[in-house]
Design a protein around this motif. Structure first.
Motif, PDB file in Angstrom:
ATOM      1  N   ARG A  56       0.534  -1.132  -0.180  1.00  0.00           N
ATOM      2  CA  ARG A  56      -0.126   0.322   0.259  1.00  0.00           C
ATOM      3  C   ARG A  56       1.126   1.495   0.012  1.00  0.00           C
ATOM      4  O   ARG A  56       0.287   2.452   0.189  1.00  0.00           O
ATOM      5  N   ASP A 110      -9.052   3.700  -3.473  1.00  0.00           N
ATOM      6  CA  ASP A 110      -9.654   3.098  -3.913  1.00  0.00           C
ATOM      7  C   ASP A 110     -11.035   2.709  -3.379  1.00  0.00           C
ATOM      8  O   ASP A 110     -10.977   1.984  -2.484  1.00  0.00           O
ATOM      9  N   GLU A 156     -13.209  -0.449  -2.959  1.00  0.00           N
ATOM     10  CA  GLU A 156     -12.430  -1.531  -2.457  1.00  0.00           C
ATOM     11  C   GLU A 156     -13.394  -1.907  -1.105  1.00  0.00           C
ATOM     12  O   GLU A 156     -13.878  -1.677  -0.650  1.00  0.00           O
ATOM     13  N   PHE A 164     -10.226  -3.790   3.047  1.00  0.00           N
ATOM     14  CA  PHE A 164      -9.108  -2.884   3.743  1.00  0.00           C
ATOM     15  C   PHE A 164      -9.254  -2.607   5.047  1.00  0.00           C
ATOM     16  O   PHE A 164      -7.499  -2.065   5.175  1.00  0.00           O
ATOM     17  N   ASP A 202      -7.181  -5.309   6.180  1.00  0.00           N
ATOM     18  CA  ASP A 202      -4.892  -5.360   5.355  1.00  0.00           C
ATOM     19  C   ASP A 202      -4.654  -3.631   7.118  1.00  0.00           C
ATOM     20  O   ASP A 202      -3.227  -3.969   7.218  1.00  0.00           O
TER      21      ASP A 202
END
Length: 236
Positions: free
Chosen positions: A173, A189, A192, A197, A200
């Motif tokens: 990222r 994004d 996404e 998200f 992560d």
């Protein structure tokens, strides 16, 4: 557990959740982001009020390597929060719009970008350096032998796995680019999946919690051997 301790834990949990929410700006929009940011700063102030003993003891006692590292991280967290609040007020179109501030938008955007990613990393490190307290509380709650084995073997392995995955996400990222202000814009994004998200970002947070936790343990012991979590709790 004393009421003050419960309040402190509740504030810390809310700050952690608020931090994750704020990192997902693209999903929630300007209004929610601004109100969450203002709430985050209020929680930050309450956190410092409830931990007033830390301020009183700044110039007392011996500064060991672990204490120096903790102080540096805490001061950098404080600076990043100030940078976020100042830049957030300058950029505000809703919560602080009544102030009618119009200048310094370009600088404020760069400051907000850098301070947000530095704040994310530093707050995770700060949490990691106090993780021994959480582990000590978990040890008290799980007294059975089987639970002790689970805590001492499986949890460190799981933590290491999360840390490795979080590091790959950090690289993928490209957070370092934003932290060092190598660009003026953040890639967002909007399509996404939200769960992916936050998975992560939780993993990246886990990476720096892991690093902060073991860095603090290593610095507490001259031999370089980690201090058991329960002992770290007693020392604090």
């Amino acid at each position: 557990m004393k009421p003050k301790a419960i309040i402190k834990i509740a504030i810390d949990v809310l700050m952690t959740l608020g931090l994750l929410f704020l990192m997902g700006y693209q999903f929630w929009g300007d209004v929610a982001h601004e109100w969450a940011g203002a709430g985050m700063f209020l929680l930050f102030i309450l956190h410092h009020i409830l931990n007033g003993g830390w301020h009183k003891n700044l110039f007392r006692g011996k500064y060991t390597p672990a204490r120096v590292l903790q102080l540096v991280v805490d001061l950098l967290v404080f600076l990043s929060m100030i940078g976020l609040m100042v830049s957030g007020i300058l950029l505000s179109s809703h919560v602080f719009a009544f102030l009618h501030l119009h200048g310094g938008k370009s600088f404020a955007r760069l400051l907000h970008m850098a301070a947000s990613y530095w704040g994310f990393v530093l707050m995770a490190l700060h949490l990691g350096m106090h993780w021994g307290i959480c582990m000590g509380m978990a040890k008290k709650a799980l007294q059975r032998k089987r639970a002790s084995r689970l805590r001492s073997i499986l949890l460190p392995l799981a933590g290491a796995g999360i840390a490795v995955y979080g590091l790959t996400v950090f690289i993928r990222r490209d957070l370092l680019t934003y932290m060092l202000v190598r660009t003026q814009f953040v890639f967002l994004d909007f399509g996404e999946p939200i769960p992916l998200f936050y998975l992560d970002y939780l993993a990246m947070m886990g990476t720096f919690v892991f690093l902060g936790y073991y860095a603090a343990l290593l610095l507490r012991r001259p031999s370089g051997k980690p201090t058991p979590p329960g002992k770290a709790l007693k020392e604090r």
